[in-house]
Scaffold this active site. Sequence first.
Site, PDB file in Angstrom:
ATOM      1  N   ASP A 216       0.862  -1.213   0.000  1.00  0.00           N
ATOM      2  CA  ASP A 216       0.000   0.000   0.000  1.00  0.00           C
ATOM      3  C   ASP A 216       0.881   1.239   0.000  1.00  0.00           C
ATOM      4  O   ASP A 216       2.087   1.155   0.183  1.00  0.00           O
ATOM      5  CB  ASP A 216      -0.876   0.001   1.261  1.00  0.00           C
ATOM      6  N   ASP A 218       0.552   3.640   2.278  1.00  0.00           N
ATOM      7  CA  ASP A 218       0.313   4.214   3.601  1.00  0.00           C
ATOM      8  C   ASP A 218      -0.830   5.232   3.500  1.00  0.00           C
ATOM      9  O   ASP A 218      -1.888   4.866   2.991  1.00  0.00           O
ATOM     10  CB  ASP A 218       1.612   4.802   4.177  1.00  0.00           C
TER      11      ASP A 218
HETATM   12  N1  LIG Z   1       1.199   1.315   5.733  1.00  0.00           N
HETATM   13  C1  LIG Z   1       1.726   0.470   6.590  1.00  0.00           C
HETATM   14  N2  LIG Z   1       2.178   0.903   7.796  1.00  0.00           N
HETATM   15  C2  LIG Z   1       2.727   0.029   8.673  1.00  0.00           C
HETATM   16  N3  LIG Z   1       2.848  -1.277   8.456  1.00  0.00           N
HETATM   17  C3  LIG Z   1       2.402  -1.753   7.289  1.00  0.00           C
HETATM   18  N4  LIG Z   1       2.410  -3.003   6.791  1.00  0.00           N
HETATM   19  C4  LIG Z   1       1.845  -2.953   5.579  1.00  0.00           C
HETATM   20  N5  LIG Z   1       1.473  -1.680   5.257  1.00  0.00           N
HETATM   21  C5  LIG Z   1       1.826  -0.917   6.318  1.00  0.00           C
END
Ligand SMILES: Nc1ncnc2[nH]cnc12
Length: 298
Positions: A216, A218
């Site tokens: 992703d 974030d």
């Molecule tokens: N955006 C994110 N922040 C922290 N840990 C994650 N693991 C997968 N995506 C994450």
Amino acid sequence: MADNATGPVEPLVGIIGGSGLYDIDGLEEKEWRTVETPWGPPSDDLLFGRLHGLRCVFLPRHGRGHKISPSGLNYRANIDALKRVGCTDVLSLSAVGSLKEELPPGHFVVIDQFIDRTFAREKSFFGTGCVAHVSMAHPVCSRLGDALEGAARGLGLPVTRGGTYLTMEGPQFSTYAESVLYRSWGCSVIGMTNMPEAKLAREAELCYATVAMVTDYDCWHEGHDAVTVDQVVKVLFGNADNARALVKAVLPVVGQGRDLCTSGCDHALEYSLITAPAARDPEVVAKLGVVAGRVLNA
Ligand SMILES: Nc1ncnc2[nH]cnc12
Ligand SMILES: CSC[C@H]1O[C@H](OP(=O)(O)O)[C@H](O)[C@@H]1O
């Protein structure tokens, strides 16, 4: 150097599987075994087996069924258990959020640096009674990094060599302000688990490297919604197949007999102990038997 720090090394590769990776398919002679440590129980039993005839050991970081949160993990027990069963090398596979436009979901990053923003975890095997300070300047084994990069490129996976993994405490994802701050620091990816894991692997004189699998963006990216578990899970099941292929491809490279690690990981404690032998607490020293016995009993 302590005279037991000599080669050749018969490697045993340990694999720590993160979110979405709770097993390794295609393992022969598969056997789950319970391992006890002086630091308490690891996340789960350890899975022993062979891939291409080479022995390896797998540990699901959060336990099968993903029962343990990042702050609740017993990182010391996990690393001690891997060393206790003879692992010399540890490959960490982790789901991460991307902090850079050019690292989209599905991309793999062979990490070379970490920033540790965690605050609610046991971070060292050492402490009162036996103090040690290991170098974390170069936290990743570059020999393992080379092998992971080569294997990923050989498979045609989208991969970037080098990048900084910001470890946050969690379990909540970041605020927008935090995400923007970490981007301004030049971090590549964000996750919740690789610290103190990498620090403890270094203290245990294990070679350690991370493949961060982007799931992703974030919450900083204007064109993407803020991360949700749902979204992470969708991408990581795709990533998990690539991760398993990567493990299969890298094992024949890192599983071959070798001399001492050229990165120095396997003698990291050589000049790190500072407590005078006469001042060491025997109970603490006994607990450190597997992790630091090489130097404590030299
Ligand atoms: N955006 C994110 N922040 C922290 N840990 C994650 N693991 C997968 N995506 C994450
Ligand atoms: C399920 S998303 C958050 C979770 O995933 C990552 O774990 P791991 O490194 O074990 O793959 C992240 O660090 C969080 O723990």
